[in-house]
Motif scaffolding. Structure first.
Motif, PDB file in Angstrom:
ATOM      1  N   GLU A 102       4.511   9.454  -6.061  1.00  0.00           N
ATOM      2  CA  GLU A 102       5.829   8.846  -5.903  1.00  0.00           C
ATOM      3  C   GLU A 102       5.744   7.590  -5.041  1.00  0.00           C
ATOM      4  O   GLU A 102       6.419   6.593  -5.313  1.00  0.00           O
ATOM      5  CB  GLU A 102       6.803   9.860  -5.293  1.00  0.00           C
ATOM      6  N   ALA A 103       4.899   7.606  -4.027  1.00  0.00           N
ATOM      7  CA  ALA A 103       4.708   6.417  -3.192  1.00  0.00           C
ATOM      8  C   ALA A 103       4.098   5.286  -4.020  1.00  0.00           C
ATOM      9  O   ALA A 103       4.472   4.123  -3.885  1.00  0.00           O
ATOM     10  CB  ALA A 103       3.826   6.755  -1.991  1.00  0.00           C
ATOM     11  N   GLY A 104       3.155   5.644  -4.901  1.00  0.00           N
ATOM     12  CA  GLY A 104       2.559   4.633  -5.770  1.00  0.00           C
ATOM     13  C   GLY A 104       3.564   4.026  -6.723  1.00  0.00           C
ATOM     14  O   GLY A 104       3.543   2.812  -6.985  1.00  0.00           O
ATOM     15  N   ARG A 133       0.839  -1.201   0.000  1.00  0.00           N
ATOM     16  CA  ARG A 133       0.000   0.000   0.000  1.00  0.00           C
ATOM     17  C   ARG A 133       0.872   1.249   0.000  1.00  0.00           C
ATOM     18  O   ARG A 133       1.799   1.365   0.805  1.00  0.00           O
ATOM     19  CB  ARG A 133      -0.925   0.022   1.227  1.00  0.00           C
ATOM     20  N   ALA A 134       0.566   2.171  -0.895  1.00  0.00           N
ATOM     21  CA  ALA A 134       1.286   3.447  -0.919  1.00  0.00           C
ATOM     22  C   ALA A 134       0.923   4.254   0.312  1.00  0.00           C
ATOM     23  O   ALA A 134      -0.243   4.313   0.707  1.00  0.00           O
ATOM     24  CB  ALA A 134       0.929   4.214  -2.194  1.00  0.00           C
ATOM     25  N   GLY A 135       1.941   4.879   0.933  1.00  0.00           N
ATOM     26  CA  GLY A 135       1.704   5.703   2.111  1.00  0.00           C
ATOM     27  C   GLY A 135       1.918   7.162   1.791  1.00  0.00           C
ATOM     28  O   GLY A 135       1.381   7.683   0.807  1.00  0.00           O
ATOM     29  N   ALA A 136       2.741   7.827   2.587  1.00  0.00           N
ATOM     30  CA  ALA A 136       3.010   9.249   2.361  1.00  0.00           C
ATOM     31  C   ALA A 136       3.829   9.431   1.081  1.00  0.00           C
ATOM     32  O   ALA A 136       4.740   8.660   0.802  1.00  0.00           O
ATOM     33  CB  ALA A 136       3.780   9.818   3.552  1.00  0.00           C
ATOM     34  N   LEU A 183      -2.220  -2.937  -3.635  1.00  0.00           N
ATOM     35  CA  LEU A 183      -2.050  -4.156  -4.429  1.00  0.00           C
ATOM     36  C   LEU A 183      -2.091  -5.358  -3.500  1.00  0.00           C
ATOM     37  O   LEU A 183      -1.497  -5.341  -2.412  1.00  0.00           O
ATOM     38  CB  LEU A 183      -0.720  -4.114  -5.182  1.00  0.00           C
ATOM     39  N   VAL A 184      -2.798  -6.395  -3.908  1.00  0.00           N
ATOM     40  CA  VAL A 184      -2.866  -7.643  -3.146  1.00  0.00           C
ATOM     41  C   VAL A 184      -2.440  -8.783  -4.066  1.00  0.00           C
ATOM     42  O   VAL A 184      -2.938  -8.899  -5.194  1.00  0.00           O
ATOM     43  CB  VAL A 184      -4.290  -7.910  -2.612  1.00  0.00           C
TER      44      VAL A 184
END
Length: 363
Positions: free
Chosen positions: A120-122, A113-116, A159-160
């Motif tokens: 860019e996290a993605g 999982r994208a965070g902060a 994403l899983v």
């Protein structure tokens, strides 16, 4: 070394071998499978123990000849060699006696999982998926994306994936936690370094009997698959959303749209749901144990920052390690060469367990 414990296991090993030769056991499939699994678990330890005792006997024979004027020098060489072998075998035996994680052989639900850090996290989430996929190719693991939410720039907000193959949990359990990246994003026009985070969860799949799941508390919805994991299956309502205790603080939602079969997607969604419930129970238990000990201990859970990927310095730092052992070449790690990192973390855990076992034995 705890020889009494090994002798106890040797007696169990002999009993298992006798039982495997019993015709009544051969006709009872479940018991036969249980015994063969236990035999396979004990064989490395018992084989090593027998080598250890053989070296002990050789050492005693050499020691008895030390006073002989003709054979003494040769006996001393043999004794030195035997004692060196005994030391190595004792260390290996101590490692084999360490408690094993019961989930080590389990398949894994991998959640990224994208965070902060926004886009860019993605993008870094996509980089981590690529890193794990390349590691899997080298390590006998297969990664299948079950559900994903893609960003416009080709990253993932969530994403899983399911990981199967050679003991996935044993290999990937060190990856759970917060991964931090420091680099200049592709969208940055002034060359400034940004810091972003991605959370990784590694959930061992559990048997239905391990987690009590009341299906009356699960709402099942079906819809058309779309996006990553859904290409080629979006002509039918094959995707499944399983929601546990919807609308309550305990709510857990799982989406699976990997396969063409609604039945298989439902089965996978329920498996993921069980894994998440089991993880929730482990987290509650770990929190309770920490409170009882009145001390904070690292649990490696998803709330902890475990690793930093520093692109300008081409360095990956694992914060659970110390000294020079905590730094690794970034280009190698992100290309999937995770082996050295995993081995260092496993070695650290073994050393901690051995220290605790020694302290307990002295006490």
């Amino acid at each position: 070394m705890v020889s009494g414990r090994i002798e106890e296991l040797e007696r169990e090993y002999a009993a298992v071998e006798r039982s495997l030769g019993d015709p009544a056991v051969l006709s009872h499939n479940a018991e036969y499978l249980r015994l063969t699994k236990r035999h396979r678990e004990l064989t490395p330890l018992i084989t090593l123990w027998r080598q250890y005792r053989q070296q002990q006997q050789q050492a005693e024979e050499a020691r008895s000849l030390l006073a002989d004027p003709d054979l003494g020098p040769l006996a001393q060489l043999e004794l030195d060699s035997a004692e060196q072998q005994l030391g190595q075998l004792e260390t290996e035996l101590e490692v084999l006696l360490l408690p094993q994680d019961p989930h080590d052989g389990a398949d894994v639900i991998l959640e990224i999982r994208a965070g902060a850090g926004g886009d860019e996290a993605g993008l870094f989430a996509a980089d981590l998926l690529r890193m794990y996929s390349r590691y899997g190719e080298r390590s006998g693991l297969k990664i299948t994306v079950l559900d994903a939410s893609e960003s416009d720039l080709g990253g993932y907000s969530r994403l899983v994936a399911e990981v199967t193959g050679d003991a996935p949990y044993r290999q990937l359990k060190w990856e759970r936690g917060v991964h931090r990246v420091q680099r200049v994003p592709a969208t940055e026009t002034q060359g400034r370094i940004h810091t972003s985070t991605v959370t990784v969860a590694v959930l061992p799949e559990v048997e239905q009997t391990e987690v009590e799941l009341d299906l009356s508390e699960v709402r099942i919805d079906v819809f058309r698959s779309q996006g990553a994991g859904g290409q080629g299956v979006n002509t039918t309502d094959s995707a499944v959303r399983a929601t546990y205790r919807a609308g309550t603080p305990d709510e857990i939602m799982v989406v699976c749209q990997d396969g063409r079969s609604q039945i298989k997607n439902k089965e996978k969604a329920l498996n993921i749901l069980r894994a998440r419930l089991a993880e929730r129970q482990r987290e509650l238990q770990a929190a309770s144990e920490r409170e009882a000990r009145s001390a904070q201990v690292g649990s490696g859970d998803r709330s902890e920052k475990i690793r930093t990927y520093n692109y300008p310095q081409n360095r990956v730092t694992d914060h659970r390690l110390s000294g020079d052992d905590k730094n690794f070449p970034l280009d190698s790690v992100v290309d999937g060469h995770l082996g050295p990192v995993i081995e260092a973390l496993a070695r650290m855990e073994r050393e901690q367990q051995l220290a605790e076992m020694t302290e307990h034995a002295q006490a």
